[in-house]
Design a protein around this motif. Structure first.
Motif, mmCIF file in Angstrom:
data_model
loop_
_atom_site.group_PDB
_atom_site.id
_atom_site.type_symbol
_atom_site.label_atom_id
_atom_site.label_comp_id
_atom_site.label_asym_id
_atom_site.label_seq_id
_atom_site.Cartn_x
_atom_site.Cartn_y
_atom_site.Cartn_z
ATOM 1 N N VAL A 70 -2.992 7.600 0.935
ATOM 2 C CA VAL A 70 -3.558 6.618 2.372
ATOM 3 C C VAL A 70 -2.256 5.834 3.002
ATOM 4 N N GLY A 71 -2.495 5.834 4.321
ATOM 5 C CA GLY A 71 -1.493 5.247 5.118
ATOM 6 C C GLY A 71 -2.109 4.458 6.331
ATOM 7 N N TYR A 72 -1.443 3.175 6.669
ATOM 8 C CA TYR A 72 -2.091 2.398 7.706
ATOM 9 C C TYR A 72 -0.815 1.634 8.497
ATOM 10 N N PHE A 73 -1.178 1.344 9.660
ATOM 11 C CA PHE A 73 -0.162 0.729 10.841
ATOM 12 C C PHE A 73 -0.444 -0.838 10.485
ATOM 13 N N THR A 74 0.676 -1.405 10.497
ATOM 14 C CA THR A 74 0.851 -3.033 10.784
ATOM 15 C C THR A 74 1.752 -3.195 11.777
ATOM 16 N N PHE A 75 1.321 -4.450 12.738
ATOM 17 C CA PHE A 75 1.953 -4.823 13.843
ATOM 18 C C PHE A 75 2.346 -6.242 13.557
ATOM 19 N N LYS A 76 3.364 -6.884 13.973
ATOM 20 C CA LYS A 76 3.971 -7.901 13.743
ATOM 21 C C LYS A 76 4.956 -8.246 14.965
ATOM 22 N N GLY A 77 4.226 -8.845 16.103
ATOM 23 C CA GLY A 77 5.159 -8.866 17.080
ATOM 24 C C GLY A 77 5.467 -7.471 17.611
ATOM 25 N N ASP A 78 6.765 -7.181 18.005
ATOM 26 C CA ASP A 78 7.292 -5.674 18.545
ATOM 27 C C ASP A 78 7.406 -4.780 17.142
ATOM 28 N N ILE A 79 7.273 -5.309 15.840
ATOM 29 C CA ILE A 79 7.754 -4.623 14.812
ATOM 30 C C ILE A 79 6.513 -3.747 14.376
ATOM 31 N N ARG A 80 6.608 -2.528 14.334
ATOM 32 C CA ARG A 80 5.660 -1.507 13.903
ATOM 33 C C ARG A 80 6.118 -0.826 12.578
ATOM 34 N N ASN A 81 5.142 -1.159 11.418
ATOM 35 C CA ASN A 81 5.414 -0.349 10.391
ATOM 36 C C ASN A 81 4.089 0.584 9.817
ATOM 37 N N PHE A 82 4.504 1.429 9.073
ATOM 38 C CA PHE A 82 3.402 2.223 8.671
ATOM 39 C C PHE A 82 3.458 2.291 7.297
ATOM 40 N N ARG A 83 2.486 1.984 6.237
ATOM 41 C CA ARG A 83 2.708 1.736 4.798
ATOM 42 C C ARG A 83 1.892 2.811 4.163
ATOM 43 N N THR A 84 2.352 3.264 3.030
ATOM 44 C CA THR A 84 1.568 4.399 2.557
ATOM 45 C C THR A 84 1.599 3.778 0.958
ATOM 46 N N THR A 85 0.564 4.413 0.309
ATOM 47 C CA THR A 85 0.373 3.920 -1.069
ATOM 48 C C THR A 85 -0.557 5.299 -1.715
ATOM 49 N N THR A 86 -0.532 5.212 -2.972
ATOM 50 C CA THR A 86 -1.355 6.626 -3.506
ATOM 51 C C THR A 86 -1.999 5.998 -4.650
ATOM 52 N N PHE A 87 -3.373 6.381 -4.776
ATOM 53 C CA PHE A 87 -4.257 6.497 -5.947
ATOM 54 C C PHE A 87 -4.162 7.551 -6.754
ATOM 55 N N TYR A 88 -3.742 7.511 -8.076
ATOM 56 C CA TYR A 88 -3.738 8.458 -8.962
ATOM 57 C C TYR A 88 -4.016 8.204 -10.327
ATOM 58 N N PHE A 98 -9.819 3.875 -4.853
ATOM 59 C CA PHE A 98 -10.093 4.282 -3.171
ATOM 60 C C PHE A 98 -11.247 3.358 -2.611
ATOM 61 N N LYS A 99 -12.409 3.653 -3.364
ATOM 62 C CA LYS A 99 -13.543 2.981 -2.864
ATOM 63 C C LYS A 99 -13.331 1.467 -2.587
ATOM 64 N N ASN A 100 -12.791 0.680 -3.517
ATOM 65 C CA ASN A 100 -12.348 -0.500 -3.473
ATOM 66 C C ASN A 100 -11.649 -1.118 -2.083
ATOM 67 N N LEU A 101 -10.694 -0.076 -1.914
ATOM 68 C CA LEU A 101 -9.887 -0.198 -0.619
ATOM 69 C C LEU A 101 -10.898 -0.169 0.685
ATOM 70 N N LEU A 102 -11.757 0.883 0.756
ATOM 71 C CA LEU A 102 -12.676 1.083 1.881
ATOM 72 C C LEU A 102 -13.602 -0.294 1.927
ATOM 73 N N THR A 103 -14.105 -0.508 0.869
ATOM 74 C CA THR A 103 -15.066 -1.749 0.900
ATOM 75 C C THR A 103 -14.583 -3.179 0.999
ATOM 76 N N SER A 104 -13.306 -3.142 0.854
ATOM 77 C CA SER A 104 -12.618 -4.657 0.793
ATOM 78 C C SER A 104 -11.742 -4.756 2.415
ATOM 79 N N TYR A 105 -11.282 -3.630 2.723
ATOM 80 C CA TYR A 105 -10.139 -3.791 3.649
ATOM 81 C C TYR A 105 -10.592 -2.772 4.927
ATOM 82 N N PHE A 106 -11.424 -1.831 5.019
ATOM 83 C CA PHE A 106 -11.432 -0.785 5.787
ATOM 84 C C PHE A 106 -13.218 -0.922 5.869
ATOM 85 N N ASN A 107 -13.985 -1.768 5.986
ATOM 86 C CA ASN A 107 -15.348 -1.711 5.961
ATOM 87 C C ASN A 107 -15.993 -2.332 7.335
#
Length: 237
Positions: A70-88, A98-107
């Motif tokens: 998975v990957g998601y954008f974060t913004f802090k002022g003018d700073i843009r980052n794209f963070r990736t992580t993997t469930f395996y 993965f379900k925990n990510l959805l229910t906790s942060y992308f719900n």
């Protein structure tokens, strides 16, 4: 319309799958018979069911997920980052994580999932494997009763089709025509089974999968006519 979506509300994802067993012989006789019937249309007279088993990973009924990146954008002022992580790891475990990510942060209602050919492959595959593993579907994957415009899914392939139902464009081709650095610099999907079962190199698969997630995000940026990510903005966590 795409520009109205906040990038930080999108979870980009990709999955890698393999046959459920390392070889055809490991299946029960009942499962072999079911596989022969299921694969008949695809293999025709060119392959036996046994010879075709290496491709079983594309069906959720005969395959399994070995990683979800998975990957998601974060913004802090003018700073843009794209963070990736993997469930395996063990499939039930990675699906629960993965379900925990959805229910906790992308719900939230504004949160969306995005994949390339995700509506045909990634999203239904994950949902089916969750049910097979006895995991209750998270809201973002439970589509029963939802109207088409209520489905919280984006698909870069669908966006590129512009309503053309017959048109398929691979991730590799899209990155090429949109002048995005191609992520396919090591293995391709047809090799994942051998890398997993023969080489036993999950790290190589994870790297491949995470690069695909970055490519999907880059395509989405290009479709919005926005500046692509550079390497300094991409963070693996």
């Amino acid at each position: 319309m795409l520009k109205k979506i906040k990038l930080e509300n999108i979870l980009f994802l990709d999955i890698e799958t393999v046959p459920e067993f390392s070889s055809y012989e490991e299946m029960s006789e009942v499962k072999k018979s079911l596989w022969e019937t299921k694969s008949a249309y695809q293999r025709k007279e060119d392959f036996t069911a046994k010879e075709f088993y290496d491709r079983a990973g594309i069906w959720a009924e005969f395959g399994k997920i070995v990683c979800i990146s998975v990957g998601y954008f974060t913004f802090k002022g003018d700073i843009r980052n794209f963070r990736t992580t993997t469930f395996y790891g063990e499939e039930a475990k990675l699906l629960k994580e993965f379900k925990n990510l959805l229910t906790s942060y992308f719900n939230r209602p504004q949160h969306l999932l995005c994949a390339h050919n995700g509506k045909e492959f990634d999203f239904p595959y994950i949902a089916r494997r969750m049910l097979i593993n006895g995991i209750e579907l998270p809201f973002k994957l439970d589509l029963f009763g939802k109207k088409p415009w209520e489905v919280p899914h984006l698909d870069t392939l669908e966006l590129w089709k512009f309503g053309d139902y017959k048109h398929f464009t691979s991730l590799k081709l899209m990155t090429n025509v949109l002048q995005i650095p191609s992520p396919k610099d090591d293995i391709d999907g047809s090799q994942v089974r051998d890398v997993f079962y023969e080489e036993k190199n999950i790290d190589r698969i994870i790297t491949y999968c995470e690069k695909d997630v970055v490519a999907i995000a880059q395509i989405f940026l290009r479709l919005r006519q926005e500046e692509l990510l550079d390497d300094s903005e991409i963070i693996s966590v």
